[in-house]
Design an enzyme around this catalytic site. Sequence first.
Site, short mmCIF file in Angstrom:
data_model
loop_
_atom_site.label_atom_id
_atom_site.label_comp_id
_atom_site.label_asym_id
_atom_site.label_seq_id
_atom_site.Cartn_x
_atom_site.Cartn_y
_atom_site.Cartn_z
N ARG A 51 0.85 -1.20 0.00
CA ARG A 51 0.00 0.00 0.00
C ARG A 51 0.89 1.25 0.00
NH1 ARG A 51 -2.04 -1.77 5.65
NH2 ARG A 51 0.20 -1.98 5.65
N LYS A 66 12.71 -17.00 6.00
CA LYS A 66 13.01 -18.39 6.39
C LYS A 66 11.93 -19.36 5.95
CE LYS A 66 11.43 -15.67 9.67
NZ LYS A 66 11.75 -14.91 10.84
N GLU A 75 21.47 -14.44 5.51
CA GLU A 75 21.92 -14.42 6.91
C GLU A 75 20.79 -14.04 7.88
OE1 GLU A 75 25.34 -14.99 8.27
OE2 GLU A 75 23.85 -15.24 9.85
N VAL A 115 17.88 -16.49 9.91
CA VAL A 115 18.01 -17.24 11.18
C VAL A 115 18.72 -16.38 12.22
CG1 VAL A 115 18.91 -19.32 12.30
CG2 VAL A 115 18.22 -19.42 9.91
N GLY A 172 7.52 -5.75 17.24
CA GLY A 172 8.01 -6.12 15.90
C GLY A 172 8.76 -7.44 15.86
N ASP A 215 8.12 -21.12 12.74
CA ASP A 215 9.26 -20.24 12.46
C ASP A 215 10.57 -20.91 12.90
OD1 ASP A 215 10.24 -17.31 11.90
OD2 ASP A 215 11.06 -17.83 13.85
N LYS A 245 13.83 -22.37 10.65
CA LYS A 245 15.23 -22.04 10.94
C LYS A 245 16.04 -23.32 11.18
CE LYS A 245 13.94 -17.51 12.75
NZ LYS A 245 13.40 -16.77 13.90
N GLY A 251 13.43 -8.27 15.52
CA GLY A 251 13.29 -6.81 15.57
C GLY A 251 13.89 -6.16 14.33
P1 NDP Z 1 6.22 -6.66 7.87
O1 NDP Z 1 4.86 -7.29 7.89
O2 NDP Z 1 6.51 -5.64 8.91
O3 NDP Z 1 6.48 -6.00 6.44
C1 NDP Z 1 6.11 -6.63 5.25
C2 NDP Z 1 6.27 -5.65 4.08
O4 NDP Z 1 5.95 -6.32 2.89
C3 NDP Z 1 5.35 -4.42 4.17
O5 NDP Z 1 6.04 -3.27 3.82
C4 NDP Z 1 4.25 -4.73 3.15
O6 NDP Z 1 3.68 -3.57 2.54
C5 NDP Z 1 5.05 -5.49 2.12
N1 NDP Z 1 4.23 -6.34 1.27
C6 NDP Z 1 3.34 -7.29 1.64
N2 NDP Z 1 2.77 -7.85 0.56
C7 NDP Z 1 3.30 -7.25 -0.52
C8 NDP Z 1 3.10 -7.36 -1.91
N3 NDP Z 1 2.23 -8.25 -2.42
N4 NDP Z 1 3.81 -6.58 -2.75
C9 NDP Z 1 4.70 -5.67 -2.26
N5 NDP Z 1 4.94 -5.52 -0.93
C10 NDP Z 1 4.24 -6.28 -0.08
O7 NDP Z 1 7.25 -7.87 7.94
P2 NDP Z 1 8.70 -7.92 8.63
O8 NDP Z 1 9.49 -6.74 8.21
O9 NDP Z 1 8.55 -8.20 10.09
O10 NDP Z 1 9.29 -9.25 8.01
C11 NDP Z 1 9.75 -9.30 6.67
C12 NDP Z 1 10.52 -10.60 6.44
O11 NDP Z 1 11.61 -10.65 7.33
C13 NDP Z 1 9.72 -11.89 6.71
O12 NDP Z 1 10.15 -12.89 5.83
C14 NDP Z 1 10.10 -12.23 8.14
O13 NDP Z 1 9.95 -13.60 8.40
C15 NDP Z 1 11.57 -11.84 8.11
N6 NDP Z 1 12.15 -11.56 9.41
C16 NDP Z 1 11.55 -10.72 10.27
C17 NDP Z 1 12.13 -10.42 11.49
C18 NDP Z 1 11.50 -9.52 12.49
O14 NDP Z 1 12.01 -9.41 13.61
N7 NDP Z 1 10.40 -8.83 12.17
C19 NDP Z 1 13.42 -11.01 11.86
C20 NDP Z 1 14.00 -11.88 10.85
C21 NDP Z 1 13.38 -12.14 9.68
P3 NDP Z 1 2.83 -2.52 3.41
O15 NDP Z 1 3.83 -1.82 4.27
O16 NDP Z 1 2.24 -1.61 2.40
O17 NDP Z 1 1.84 -3.32 4.17
N1 HSE Z 2 9.32 -13.88 14.44
C1 HSE Z 2 10.71 -14.16 14.50
C2 HSE Z 2 11.12 -14.36 15.94
C3 HSE Z 2 11.49 -13.03 13.89
O1 HSE Z 2 10.32 -14.06 16.84
O2 HSE Z 2 12.22 -14.84 16.18
C4 HSE Z 2 12.97 -13.33 13.77
O3 HSE Z 2 13.20 -14.31 12.81
#
Ligand code: NDP
Ligand code: HSE
Length: 434
Positions: free
Chosen positions: A51, A107, A131, A134, A189, A203, A207, A309
């Site tokens: 969005r 992951k 990297e 995990v 987050g 999750d 990993k 985070g």
């Molecule tokens: P969020 O839900 O915070 O962010 C997801 C993003 O993807 C948003 O900006 C969303 O857009 C965008 N998005 C969703 N669908 C689409 C689409 N169809 N087209 C384009 N953009 C899209 O996720 P996270 O940042 O928490 O996580 C992202 C990745 O990182 C995941 O794979 C997660 O497993 C991994 N990860 C997360 C960690 C964490 O601590 N949060 C740690 C390690 C890995 P919009 O903003 O408009 O909604």
């Molecule tokens: N949701 C995951 C966790 C994010 O809580 O560890 C980091 O991969």
Amino acid sequence: MSASQAKPVRVALLGCGTVGGEVARLLTEQAGELAARAGAPVELAGIAVRRPDKHPELPPELLTSDAAALIDSDVDVVVELVGGIEPTRTWLLSALAQGKSVVTANKALLAEHSAELFVAADASGADLYFEASVAGAIPLLRPLRESLAGDRITRVMGIVNGTTNYILSAMDSTGAGYAETLDEASRLGYAEADPTADVDGYDAASKAAILASLAFHSRVTIADVHREGIGAVGASDIRAAQVLGRTVKLLAICERVTSDDGSESVSARVHPVMIPRSHQLAGVNGAFNAVYVEADAAGELMFYGQGAGGSPTASAVLGDLVAVARNKVGNGHGPRESAHAALPVRPMGQTPTRYHISLDVADRPGVLAQVAQAFAAHGVSIAAVRQRDKHSTASLVVVTHLAADAALQSTVDDIARLDAVHEVVSVMRVEGED
Ligand code: NDP
Ligand code: HSE
């Protein structure tokens, strides 16, 4: 030629949420430093979100909702921080087929589809780095893929999910409830978009699949990982652990198992575990992660840090991005998949584990003998028994030696059926005790 004069490495950022938002910020704020380290400017060419109108903080000229078109545009690297299996799988296969390197924290995708992603990367000569997938900020996959490539890893064990560790830590220290703590982990987050991925162990299992694949040079997918979440861990389990000077953690355990005939297999599992409070993993609290790696020559290594985070995870993503940019500047490429050992996966029932079983039993002669007989019938050896008398009942705690998990499960089933057993208060696997 200085780094700033070199041809820029152009980056498509897919997703700008918790992690992507921090990556975008750091890419902008640290542009000069990153260029110097990479050997060329690392330029944000576009950002795809679901969005665009919800992102007033981002330059509008960079924003799009069309991730596929951004990948097809004039970019060198795709950084995927959206999550989920589709459409990300299709996007990344398309990027790799076009020779565009990929950095991802996804992951869930890697635990199911890494084989085809690696094949696509190999075919076009692109890089695939992950990297951040995990243990958040902790440099763990690079040590497994590169630093320990000459050693024989026997075990990888640790806390790899920040959300569940945050919840279990709160239950243990403040007695806080499960639901309120999960809400807080989501607000901070740490949790996945669908937090059941965290609490049900998916999750951590993803990993574990990634760790086992790298550690044992084999292909392990999430379907190969035995998975139990923390849903069944109640206040009685936490109390039972506390009474005995232990605590409960959700661990991912990946082991190289050698059978009597010398053949090797891989065991990968995720489940709650009771560990002594003196164990180093017991002191890992909140959203921190810690992972032990045991290798023949290196011995025991421990990796510790923030496992979830936005900012910690962005650190790992940017590290990969600099590596990819360096490879591009130097016309090289990163490590390829190494699945040559192709070890089979050992079923959970045949995996050696130890149990802690806490029972409320009738306090009369012969009860202990009946319980002991149930263990003997399944060939399970008892390591320790403690009895505490209550009014008309007794509280019995049994800790076993190692036995096949299926034998231990059958033993618990039989014990639960004994007339003298009023309640099976807590059953949990045990680690970290001799
Ligand atoms: P969020 O839900 O915070 O962010 C997801 C993003 O993807 C948003 O900006 C969303 O857009 C965008 N998005 C969703 N669908 C689409 C689409 N169809 N087209 C384009 N953009 C899209 O996720 P996270 O940042 O928490 O996580 C992202 C990745 O990182 C995941 O794979 C997660 O497993 C991994 N990860 C997360 C960690 C964490 O601590 N949060 C740690 C390690 C890995 P919009 O903003 O408009 O909604
Ligand atoms: N949701 C995951 C966790 C994010 O809580 O560890 C980091 O991969």
